[in-house]
Design an enzyme around this catalytic site. Structure first.
Site, short mmCIF file in Angstrom:
data_model
loop_
_atom_site.label_atom_id
_atom_site.label_comp_id
_atom_site.label_asym_id
_atom_site.label_seq_id
_atom_site.Cartn_x
_atom_site.Cartn_y
_atom_site.Cartn_z
N THR B 15 7.37 2.61 -5.03
CA THR B 15 7.32 2.51 -6.49
C THR B 15 5.89 2.41 -7.00
O THR B 15 5.42 3.26 -7.76
CB THR B 15 8.12 1.27 -6.95
OG1 THR B 15 9.45 1.38 -6.41
CG2 THR B 15 8.21 1.20 -8.46
N VAL B 16 5.16 1.38 -6.55
CA VAL B 16 3.79 1.18 -7.05
C VAL B 16 2.87 2.28 -6.54
O VAL B 16 2.01 2.80 -7.27
CB VAL B 16 3.26 -0.22 -6.65
CG1 VAL B 16 1.82 -0.39 -7.09
CG2 VAL B 16 4.14 -1.30 -7.27
N LYS B 107 0.97 -9.85 -3.05
CA LYS B 107 0.78 -11.31 -3.21
C LYS B 107 1.29 -12.09 -2.01
O LYS B 107 0.71 -13.11 -1.64
CB LYS B 107 1.46 -11.84 -4.47
CG LYS B 107 2.91 -11.43 -4.62
CD LYS B 107 3.01 -10.41 -5.71
CE LYS B 107 4.31 -9.69 -5.80
NZ LYS B 107 4.18 -8.47 -6.59
N VAL B 134 -0.93 -10.26 -9.11
CA VAL B 134 -0.50 -11.32 -10.03
C VAL B 134 -0.36 -10.76 -11.44
O VAL B 134 -1.29 -10.13 -11.97
CB VAL B 134 -1.52 -12.47 -10.05
CG1 VAL B 134 -1.06 -13.56 -11.01
CG2 VAL B 134 -1.72 -13.04 -8.66
N GLY B 136 1.31 -8.27 -12.69
CA GLY B 136 1.41 -6.82 -12.90
C GLY B 136 0.22 -6.26 -13.64
O GLY B 136 -0.92 -6.33 -13.18
N GLY B 189 19.41 -4.03 -11.96
CA GLY B 189 18.25 -3.73 -11.13
C GLY B 189 17.07 -4.65 -11.39
O GLY B 189 15.97 -4.42 -10.89
N GLU B 192 16.98 -8.57 -7.02
CA GLU B 192 17.32 -8.01 -5.71
C GLU B 192 18.71 -8.50 -5.28
O GLU B 192 19.20 -9.52 -5.78
CB GLU B 192 16.31 -8.50 -4.65
CG GLU B 192 14.86 -8.27 -5.00
CD GLU B 192 14.39 -6.87 -4.66
OE1 GLU B 192 15.09 -6.18 -3.89
OE2 GLU B 192 13.34 -6.46 -5.19
N LYS B 207 1.87 -16.10 -6.34
CA LYS B 207 0.93 -15.73 -7.38
C LYS B 207 0.08 -16.93 -7.82
O LYS B 207 -1.11 -16.79 -8.07
CB LYS B 207 1.70 -15.14 -8.57
CG LYS B 207 2.34 -13.80 -8.21
CD LYS B 207 3.45 -13.41 -9.18
CE LYS B 207 4.03 -12.04 -8.86
NZ LYS B 207 5.24 -11.75 -9.65
#
Lengths: 431, 431
Positions: B15-16, B107, B134, B136, B189, B192, B207
């Protein structure tokens, strides 16, 4: 361990200057540890030496002529903290001309006379930093320049003047009229004796010019921006907005549309769920909506001795690191050619709050709604005021999205009708 | 005009990773203009090549082994974006060992196993940057490191987990119990299948460890921190807090006291006037109270493909500028010796919200208030619940400021009394 030393000269030991001097001295060790450079306060230019001494400057570094700082070959960074657009301009120009980096908190100077100063900084390849000029202690310039640098912004909204936000908060929370709140703010020292710069929206406009120059890569001359202050905000509108779930704030608004950009300072209705609607008192805030990061809001003290000094020192340390380690690193100056062109407010599109004060006679509502419809303005809700003004009635209209040019035509028509007793009120609704 | 080129290798196109790849490609020209360096996506390590291709990476730069990135002499910066604490650790270690700068959003890895990695970065004199780990897209690390760097903090409060904030917001706004909200969040979603890391407070703890390492110059091992999640938050408490003018949020709290530091993750009551009380849904926020700048609050998306990518890219561009222009410039690593020592929660002082479920019999209130008084806990208000639980009564107490050790002693005494039907509930009130 040896450590590079960068020498700072502060010009002006007024409120922000003395906060900066005091903090630079108090935090010298921590700053050295955190930024890897020793920042030395090497000179203070101030006619009233007592002020500089009270802030902690030692007598031997105090001078009475700014040129002894800006022309001093030992000084690396000049912090211009006297304010105003006259002498301050000469100080910044002299410092840049002598190849010195400049840090300033002076929004009026940069927004009104910044072009040639930034051009000089670019020519001399030295930084001209101004975090403290916008939003006091809020790290908004740093965030735009670096933290959010991959973003294109879909909007920028700011609450950038603590005096206006304090007055509007008092009007909202205490139900007291503008004039009374202003007087109280003056007595408490939150507003100047001549409050025009603040309440007229000009200070907010200065800051918007700088913010948008960074966020939209587009320098817009301050005098071309649309600026309305809070001096026309009526308590009736504050109360009615509240009933509908809105809070009135003085906003700086930058909104791109195609290759154009709207830049405006105006009091606006914000839905209470909006983050900025909850920013009360003298707090400032900047809300950026970036296409990659989405919503990003920064909140903090917009003015004051130490909050502003905090930002001045952030700039000084960042510039000091650059000078010590990377004099080649380019620093921000405005694009010579703006990316966006300024759009006229007649093309602005939003929902609108309108208030009409009219003679209480039959058929008035039909004529008002008719004039709006004739000009393509669709109505979302209509409310006849519960507090008629004298023999008159107040009619409040919330429109659907409409073009401001159309709204203006309708208001002009309604304003000319025989039953109209006051110029119609127009406030934009920002979402 | 010639322009320095910095080559980036991305490890992981999940994703990231894919958000980062896509944005690096899309914004290459703007980033070059804004930071003065051309940032080239030169390699992507990903077993599932289709993912990297879908994000826009050209086939010829995709490799199937991270070592082809971390050991590649052409690569300047490695972005570790696979997550987890196993393989990710090996990737970061390999990259640093090979003298490469590292950017990560991880993190868990840094807070649990960061010490040796930061030591390696320090030894190799390369940056290890983690803005994206931390909050986003919120530029909180940058703000602490640079924007607010002259400050000592009197407190740090954070809403750092979007899942928890979403669930608590739903509980508050819809009046629905925790289990139902969690299930809904899982279906949407937002949570989890195994939500422990989020709802147990551990992600917030990761964080907090990183934030406080920066803000307080004190690295605290994650496993020594006090951590409570939201899984014990009862709808009754949410509703009662609301009646009293408070909102319950899961907070990361860092609070210095002399040369000690409290670090804790816990659900707490915030007065509705507190800026963080208005941070709803999956938004994150960090509130810093600095001695120079006063209140500074940063709000934004705490997670998600693009908001996180925005922060990864901010780090990549800052590191790229350093590598291009000032490889000598020191970058942040934790102090080997913490400035503050970790304090036990028994020394924590705040106001407290306490709830007792008891048999509805005479004399109970006297015994509860007596036990509190015997342990130096002064009571601000007492309320007997309007919604008795079965045959039992609920008694809610708000205390004045008290020491947590004293509160615990009182709760232990009351918990052992014959009329007590459930373990007493304790929630801190943060101001």
């Amino acid at each position: 361990m040896s450590c590079k030393v960068i020498k700072v000269g502060v010009v002006g030991a007024g409120t922000v200057g003395s906060g900066t001097i005091e903090t630079l001295i108090k935090r010298a060790d921590i700053l050295k540890k955190r930024c890897g450079v020793r920042i030395e306060l090497a000179a203070v230019a101030e006619l009233d030496a007592a002020k500089a001494i009270a802030a902690g400057a030692s007598k031997d570094i105090i001078v009475d002529d700014y040129k002894k700082v800006t022309e001093n070959p030992e000084i690396d960074i000049v912090a211009e903290l006297i304010g105003g657009t006259g002498l301050a301009g000469a100080i910044v120009e002299s410092a840049l001309s002598n190849g010195k980096a400049v840090v300033t908190a002076n929004k009026a100077l940069l927004s009104e006379k910044g072009r040639p100063l930034f051009a000089l900084a670019r020519e001399k390849k030295v930084p001209l930093a101004f975090e403290a000029a916008v939003g006091g202690g809020i790290p908004c310039m740093l965030s735009i320049r670096e933290g959010l640098n991959c973003n294109s912004y879909q909007s920028l909204l700011g609450i950038l003047n603590g005096t206006c936000n304090y007055i509007l908060t008092q009007m909202t929370q205490k139900g007291v009229a503008y004039e009374t709140c202003l007087k109280e703010a003056q007595e408490l020292g939150f507003a100047e004796a001549d409050p025009t710069t603040d309440v007229g929206g000009f200070d907010t406009g200065h800051k918007l010019a700088l913010l948008s120059a960074l966020a939209f890569d587009s320098w817009v001359d301050f005098d071309k921006m649309h600026i309305e202050g809070i001096d026309k905000v009526d308590l009736d509108d504050v109360k009615f907005a509240e009933k509908l779930g809105y809070t009135i704030k003085l906003l700086a608004v930058a909104r791109p549309d195609g290759d154009g950009l709207f830049l405006s300072v105006h009091p606006a209705l914000l839905p209470n769920s909006h983050t900025l609607a909850g920013i009360h008192g003298s707090l400032n805030a900047v809300s950026l909506f970036g296409d990659i990061v989405q919503e990003s809001v920064l909140v903090g003290r917009g003015a004051g001795k130490f909050p502003t000094a905090s930002a001045v020192i952030a700039d000084i340390t960042q510039v000091a690191r650059m000078l010590a380690f990377s004099p080649e690193m380019p620093s921000w100056t405005p694009e010579p050619e703006p990316v966006y062109k300024l759009l006229p407010m007649s093309d602005y599109t939003s929902r609108y709050y309108l208030r009409f004060v009219v003679e209480d006679e039959t058929g008035v509502l039909a004529k008002i709604t008719g004039a709006l419809g004739d000009n393509n303005v669709s109505i979302a809700s209509v409310n006849q005021g519960e507090n008629p003004i004298g023999k008159n009635a107040a009619i409040m209209v919330i429109t659907h999205k409409a073009k401001e040019g159309d709204i203006q035509k309708a208001l002009s028509a309604i304003g000319g009708m025989s039953f109209t007793r006051q110029a119609p009120v127009l406030l934009r609704i920002e979402e």
